[in-house]
Structures are given as C-alpha cells and as structure tokens.
Design an enzyme around this catalytic site. Structure first.
Site, PDB file in Angstrom:
ATOM      1  N   LYS A 143      12.980 -14.529 -19.720  1.00 15.56           N
ATOM      2  CA  LYS A 143      13.542 -13.769 -20.182  1.00 15.56           C
ATOM      3  C   LYS A 143      14.438 -13.099 -20.957  1.00 15.56           C
ATOM      4  CE  LYS A 143      11.206 -13.372 -17.871  1.00 15.56           C
ATOM      5  NZ  LYS A 143      10.111 -13.310 -17.158  1.00 15.56           N
ATOM      6  N   GLU A 168      12.451 -20.259 -18.264  1.00 15.26           N
ATOM      7  CA  GLU A 168      12.152 -19.509 -17.429  1.00 15.26           C
ATOM      8  C   GLU A 168      13.153 -18.341 -18.406  1.00 15.26           C
ATOM      9  OE1 GLU A 168       9.524 -17.208 -17.371  1.00 15.26           O
ATOM     10  OE2 GLU A 168      10.612 -15.711 -16.064  1.00 15.26           O
ATOM     11  N   LYS A 212       1.731  -5.941 -20.979  1.00 11.64           N
ATOM     12  CA  LYS A 212       1.724  -6.461 -19.127  1.00 11.64           C
ATOM     13  C   LYS A 212       0.888  -7.368 -19.663  1.00 11.64           C
ATOM     14  CE  LYS A 212       3.442  -6.981 -15.819  1.00 11.64           C
ATOM     15  NZ  LYS A 212       4.802  -7.701 -15.616  1.00 11.64           N
ATOM     16  N   GLU A 221      13.040 -12.161 -24.281  1.00  9.78           N
ATOM     17  CA  GLU A 221      11.977 -11.164 -24.015  1.00  9.78           C
ATOM     18  C   GLU A 221      12.883  -9.546 -23.657  1.00  9.78           C
ATOM     19  OE1 GLU A 221       8.224 -11.562 -21.216  1.00  9.78           O
ATOM     20  OE2 GLU A 221       9.963 -12.316 -20.107  1.00  9.78           O
ATOM     21  N   ASN A 254       0.705  -0.385   5.948  1.00  7.93           N
ATOM     22  CA  ASN A 254       1.339  -0.746   5.159  1.00  7.93           C
ATOM     23  C   ASN A 254       2.214  -2.126   5.189  1.00  7.93           C
ATOM     24  OD1 ASN A 254       2.261  -1.818   2.972  1.00  7.93           O
ATOM     25  ND2 ASN A 254       3.272  -0.039   2.941  1.00  7.93           N
ATOM     26  N   GLY A 255       1.220  -3.047   4.563  1.00  9.38           N
ATOM     27  CA  GLY A 255       1.932  -4.732   5.367  1.00  9.38           C
ATOM     28  C   GLY A 255       1.072  -5.291   5.676  1.00  9.38           C
ATOM     29  N   CYS A 301       1.041  -1.064   0.141  1.00  5.89           N
ATOM     30  CA  CYS A 301      -0.117   0.291   0.350  1.00  5.89           C
ATOM     31  C   CYS A 301       0.541   1.861   0.481  1.00  5.89           C
ATOM     32  CB  CYS A 301      -0.794   0.163   1.465  1.00  5.89           C
ATOM     33  SG  CYS A 301      -1.971  -1.106   1.004  1.00  5.89           S
ATOM     34  N   ARG A 341       2.023   2.560  -6.902  1.00  2.54           N
ATOM     35  CA  ARG A 341       2.210   1.821  -6.856  1.00  2.54           C
ATOM     36  C   ARG A 341       0.599   0.384  -6.790  1.00  2.54           C
ATOM     37  NH1 ARG A 341       6.149   2.240  -1.991  1.00  2.54           N
ATOM     38  NH2 ARG A 341       4.742   0.375  -0.472  1.00  2.54           N
ATOM     39  N   HIS A 357      19.368 -35.349 -28.372  1.00  2.00           N
ATOM     40  CA  HIS A 357      18.890 -36.140 -29.537  1.00  2.00           C
ATOM     41  C   HIS A 357      18.502 -34.900 -30.601  1.00  2.00           C
ATOM     42  CE1 HIS A 357      18.197 -39.569 -27.464  1.00  2.00           C
ATOM     43  NE2 HIS A 357      18.161 -38.996 -26.226  1.00  2.00           N
ATOM     44  N   TRP A 361      -3.997  -1.296  -1.490  1.00  2.15           N
ATOM     45  CA  TRP A 361      -3.489  -2.979  -2.354  1.00  2.15           C
ATOM     46  C   TRP A 361      -3.962  -3.736  -1.493  1.00  2.15           C
ATOM     47  CZ3 TRP A 361      -1.535  -4.005  -7.212  1.00  2.15           C
ATOM     48  CH2 TRP A 361      -1.744  -5.442  -7.593  1.00  2.15           C
TER      49      TRP A 361
HETATM   50  C1  F6R Z   1       7.452 -12.774 -18.846  1.00  2.00           C
HETATM   51  C2  F6R Z   1       5.271 -12.484 -18.961  1.00  2.00           C
HETATM   52  C3  F6R Z   1       4.349 -13.193 -20.045  1.00  2.00           C
HETATM   53  C4  F6R Z   1       2.941 -13.659 -18.754  1.00  2.00           C
HETATM   54  C5  F6R Z   1       1.958 -13.841 -19.811  1.00  2.00           C
HETATM   55  C6  F6R Z   1       1.054 -14.563 -18.786  1.00  2.00           C
HETATM   56  O1  F6R Z   1       7.486 -12.167 -18.655  1.00  2.00           O
HETATM   57  O2  F6R Z   1       4.886 -11.803 -18.176  1.00  2.00           O
HETATM   58  O3  F6R Z   1       5.025 -14.459 -20.331  1.00  2.00           O
HETATM   59  O4  F6R Z   1       3.538 -14.831 -17.479  1.00  2.00           O
HETATM   60  O5  F6R Z   1       1.443 -13.336 -20.356  1.00  2.00           O
HETATM   61  O6  F6R Z   1       0.601 -13.354 -17.803  1.00  2.00           O
HETATM   62  P1  F6R Z   1      -0.723 -13.849 -16.719  1.00  2.00           P
HETATM   63  O7  F6R Z   1       0.314 -14.325 -15.688  1.00  2.00           O
HETATM   64  O8  F6R Z   1      -0.794 -12.346 -16.396  1.00  2.00           O
HETATM   65  O9  F6R Z   1      -1.739 -14.402 -17.163  1.00  2.00           O
END
Ligand code: F6R
Length: 610
Positions: free
Chosen positions: A487, A483, A605, A490, A100-101, A2, A27, A506, A74
C-alpha cells in the site's frame, strides 16, 4: 451493494428514477430495473448489463405514473439475469420491492412460503420480501413492511410500493444505508444521496428498524410498534463527486470505512445456527474434500497476500500442505501437481491475465480449480470448477482495501470448512472460531468510528517525509506487513520493503540508520516474544519503530516510538484488524505528501494483460 431509488410526487417519475440510477452507477451493477404504479397496476422493466440497455427499452413503459422504485443490482444470490433483476413482485402482482443487502434466512422463508402456495420466479433472496408482504398485507403497507421485517434475518434495506396504495412508498433498513430526500411536493428514498442530489439537498437519515413512509406531502418515521420517531432534517452541501464518495475525500478512504459492512456481507448466511460454515458453489463434494492431498494458491499483488494468509489457516486448521505462488511465476513453471491437488485462484476482478493462465495450467495438470473472487460472471468464475464470492461490493480506489479484507475472511471460512470436513477440527472447535468471526465486523466498525483515521493520521504525518520504510512481521503478521508495504509503495511512491522479522539479521538490517522508520505488526501471538527480540535488534540500530499492537499491550510502549492499537482478537483472526491501520497509514502518508491516492501512477485496477 445494490443501488435503490424511489420517488413519490406529482411529476411522472419514470425518467426521474432512471436519472437516479445513473447517479448510482459508480457503485457497480450487473442488472437494473424500474417499477412505476400506473392505472391500478405496475409497469415493470428489467434489463441485464449496463444502464444503456435499460435506457434502450425505457419507452416500453409510459412516463405517466408518479410513484415508483428502481434498482441497480450487484449479484450476490442468483446470477445476473432478467428474472433476478429487481424490482420483484408477489404472486398477485400487487406489491413491488427493491432490496439492498442480504436476507440470510431466505432459504427457510422461501420454503415456508412455497409450502403455502407462493410461486417464485427468481433465484434471489430478495423475492421472499415481496411474498412476505403479500402474506402480511391486511390493508396497511406500513404494517405489512413491519411484519416482513420481523421475520427477516441479515442486513438489508428494502422499499415497497403497492397498487392499492398508489401514493406511498414504505422503506426500512437494517445495517445498510437508507436516506430520505425531501423535495417540494415530492419525496425520495434511496440507498445513497447522489440518487436525488440534483433534485434536493434536504435529507433525513433513518436509523435501523425505523419504518419510513413517504408520500408527495412528506416523510414520516415510526418505530416497529408504530410510534412516531422524530429525526432532524439535514442539508447536504456536497457536490456530485463528494456525494459519490459519501462525503469522504477519496474512494479509498470511503472503502476503508466500508470494510465492516463488506465483512458482514462476506459472512452473511455462511455461518449456520450451529456455528458450522456453509459454503455453496464450491464444487467440492465431501469425497473430493477428503481426497485433497495438496493445495496450490495462485494470485497477484494484494490477492497474493490474502493467499499467504490463507496458507497459515489451511495448514493450521485443515492440516493441508499449501504452496502460494504469484501467478506470473507459477504459469511458467512445471508444477508437480495432479488430480489430488486443489488450486485456489484468488482475484478480486476475476480477470487478471496471469491468474487466469495459472488456473488453466493447474487444470491441465489435473487439479480442481476454485476461484475466490469479487465479481460475479467474471472470467475466473467461468473457468473454475467452483467459486467463493467475497462480496465486497465494487471497489473503485485502485489500491485494494475492502477486497483484501474480504478475501482474507473468505479464506478463513474456507479453511474452517475444509478443516471440519476433513476431521481436523471438531464442530465445537469450528464454532469457537465462527463465534469470534461474527464479532469482527462490529469490532472493526467500533474501531473506525472511534476515530482510528485521525489517530493514524497524526502518526503518519510525522513520518510522511521519510525516504524509506521497512515493514516487519512474523507468522500471520508477515503477510500483513507485506500488504502494508505494498500500500505504501502504490500510493505514496516511497521505497518500502517488507521482511520476515527473523530474516533481518541476514541482510536487510544493513539498510537501517539513525531514525529509519520501521513498521512492525506486533499483535498478540505465540511468536510475540521472538518478534520483540527482532524489534530490539532494529531499535539498537537507531530505527524508529511504529508498532501495530493489540489493545491492552502497554509493555510495547517501552520499545516502540509510536503504537497503533487494534482490538484484541484470536491471533488467527488478527490480520482482519491489524491491516487496517496499515492501510490508513499508507493513505495518510500519501495524502500528507499531496498524492492522488485513488489513481496512483502507472497502475490499473484490472490487469488483463500479461
Ligand atoms: C494492490 C492491487 C493489486 C491487485 C492485483 C491482482 O492494491 O490492487 O496488487 O491485487 O493486480 O488483482 P486481482 O485481485 O483483480 O487479480
């Protein structure tokens, strides 16, 4: 996660507080509120939703009082609603608090206070603080704040105002931020510097368990025994944008460094004193848990990788058969599932179109649906039978970091919970894991504070010109490798593949040539020796190996060209640490290539379209 701001001075503070909240908007929040001391009482406003809603009703309180506190919330405990918005007041209406917390022991505290006749008006953990202060107050707000603090467990910051002491704000912190802003005839308390940066650049950073008392004349700090504490005043030279990033160069780097706090939030209140896992709102009775015959995990991208990690834990601990599938594929299959299936949908946003469609398909087939998400009130929470919140706080960087780690932790907690409920792990075995889980936020904090970013940057800068990366892992190391590769793709735009190390021979091994960089997740595990044979295979083809290894493994230095060490923990928990150097590696490769990491090209996002 928060936002808090408090003002005491000579100017009417309603609008100053509101401007402070605007600066904390980045935030994330789902409700907000303001309380100002005026004419021997509080003027109090709450609103749900964005700050425009609060602004729309702001003139319901006069802009007269010169002491006040404000908050953006939040939600973690209690849905976003007007009653749950802060500030909260006690029964007598003499104290107002913002927090907050998380107050981990709020359930017993609330029961105790209710038994004494205190009446609660919200479902939040925060409201207990107002009543604790009411109970403790004997003429000194400072002392009442200390008394309340002594009774509270968890990690939190709170600030309090009192009608009987109208020119004072008292605040205190425990493992969450609190900063003092020193102005001319006025002073501020806030959870982050942007809240007052337009007014002052002189700041004091109190430490945990230090009581801060601010008046218009100045700020005083005390320890819990009432002895004065001296802290230097510092001047910040950040602009607004740097302040939002708390001095980090990007949101992604800030969010990587926030991971210890996010993990602590995910754990808060979820491990009982006896070491068992407590998960509310799962929508699963003990009978339903025993009836589960099959688990299907659906997710996309990074969340899919968290699902893969969840599979290892659910299989090993709860002995459940688990399938993990990318939601965009699952939604067009004809899955053979029924009412003995639990579908777990993992989505940080809770709004991903493919994941929502997969959830609906599973539900139509009769499965129970559990959403693992970061966003209270998201579509996934509305469509699921139960919810497990990851509590990472708002993530702004497009590349997921802290939401991934908290998803992973949430899946481990879920697996332990189901394992005990189904009789596959004893309470003692569960405790052995939860005891170790509790140590993870601290281990990660120490790792980051010891300069992990700089160490990884040194290695990443060498490999930044590479045209291709390969990431390898086995068992729990495989989702981590996947993962790490995502990264890199991306944010650095470098073609990167990730493979099960045993699969190399293989086919993919043909990609390697002299100097090809290969990242290997090589933390200690039962399969370490087999993985090392695979590493020898890639070395024999001239690859340069960058290994993520457990602290103390000196042997790996004989095989790998570079080693990124992480603290040694049980292999089931190791992905919580081993993915962090890979996040940092991708970050610094991208930075060294001059890429804008917070907004990678072509990505959004939240993906609300198919
Ligand atoms: C990678 C990333 C995306 C999300 C994907 C699913 O860094 O952020 O691969 O993981 O678009 O998004 P959510 O988790 O919001 O369903």
């Amino acid at each position: 996660m928060c936002g808090i701001v408090g003002y005491v001075g000579r100017r009417p503070c309603r609008d100053i507080l509101f401007d402070g909240l605007r600066k904390l908007e980045y935030r994330g929040y789902d409700s907000a509120g303001i309380s100002v001391v005026q004419d021997g009482r509080f003027s109090l406003l709450h609103s749900v939703g964005n700050l425009d809603n609060l602004e729309g009703i702001l003139d319901q309180i006069e802009n007269g009082g010169t002491t006040g506190i404000a908050h953006t919330r939040w939600a973690t405990h209690g849905r976003p609603s007007s009653e749950n918005a802060h500030p909260h007041t006690d029964c007598s209406g003499r104290f107002a608090i913002v927090l907050n917390g998380i107050v981990e022991n709020y359930v017993p505290l609330r029961a105790e206070l209710q038994a004494e006749g205190h009446e609660f008006t919200s479902q939040t953990d925060a409201e207990v603080v107002a009543h604790l202060i009411e109970r403790a107050y004997q003429g000194s707000l400072h002392e009442a704040v200390v008394e309340a603090y002594r009774q509270m467990e968890g990690h939190f910051t709170y600030c309090v105002i009192a009608v009987d002491e109208p020119d004072v704000i008292v605040g205190i912190r425990k493992e969450t931020p609190l900063v003092v802003g020193l102005g001319d005839g006025e002073n501020y308390l806030a959870s982050a510097i942007p809240a007052f940066l337009s007014q002052t650049r002189s700041v004091i950073f109190p430490e945990d368990a230090e009581v801060v008392v601010i008046t218009s004349e100045g700020a005083e700090l005390f320890d819990l025994d009432g002895l004065p504490v001296r802290r230097d005043t510092q001047t910040v030279d950040w602009d607004d944008e740097a302040a939002e990033k708390a001095g980090y160069e990007t949101f992604m780097l800030k969010e990587i460094h926030e991971q210890p706090t996010s993990l602590a939030e995910t754990l808060a209140g979820r491990i009982a004193h006896d070491g068992s896992v407590v998960l509310e709102d799962l929508g699963l009775t003990p009978e339903l848990i025993r009836e589960i015959e099959q688990v299907v995990i659906v997710a996309c991208g990074t969340s899919y990788h968290a699902g893969l990690l969840g599979k290892y834990a659910l299989e090993r601990w709860a002995r459940l058969p688990v399938e993990v599938e990318v939601a965009s594929e699952f939604r067009y299959r004809e899955p053979v599932i029924g009412d003995d299936c639990l579908c777990i949908a993992i989505s940080q946003s809770g709004e991903t179109a493919d994941t929502l469609a997969a959830m609906r398909l599973a539900r139509q087939a009769g499965a129970g649906v559990l959403a693992v998400t970061n966003i209270v009130g998201s579509q996934a929470t509305r469509e699921a039978d139960g919810v497990l919140f990851t509590r990472a706080g708002l993530e702004i960087g497009v590349a997921a970091t802290k939401t991934f780690l908290t998803q992973e932790l949430a899946m481990l907690l879920l697996a332990l919970y189901l394992a005990e409920a189904r009789g596959h792990l004893s309470p003692t075995e569960v405790r052995a894991f939860t005891d170790q889980l509790r140590t993870i936020p601290g281990l990660l904090r120490d790792y980051l504070e010891a300069g992990a970013a700089a160490t990884v940057n040194e290695v990443a800068s060498v490999y930044a010109p590479s045209r291709f990366f390969l990431c390898l892992g086995r068992n729990l190391g495989l989702p981590v490798a996947l993962e790490g590769a995502l990264k890199l793709k991306e944010i650095s735009y470098i073609p990167t593949d990730a493979y099960a190390a045993g699969e190399m021979k293989h086919g993919p091994i043909a990609l390697l040539e002299e100097g090809s960089p290969v990242l290997v997740v090589a933390t200690d595990s039962f399969i370490y020796d087999k993985l090392m044979s695979n590493v020898q295979e890639v070395k024999a083809r001239g690859a340069r190996v960058i290994a993520v290894a457990s602290q103390g493994n000196k042997g790996i230095e004989e095989i790998a060209d570079d080693v990124l060490y992480v603290p040694k923990v049980h292999e089931m928990l190791s992905p919580l640490l081993s993915v962090v150097p890979l996040q940092l590696f991708a970050y610094y490769v991208a930075k060294n290539r001059g890429e804008k990491v917070d907004q990678p090209r072509n990505l959004a996002k939240t993906v609300t379209v198919e």
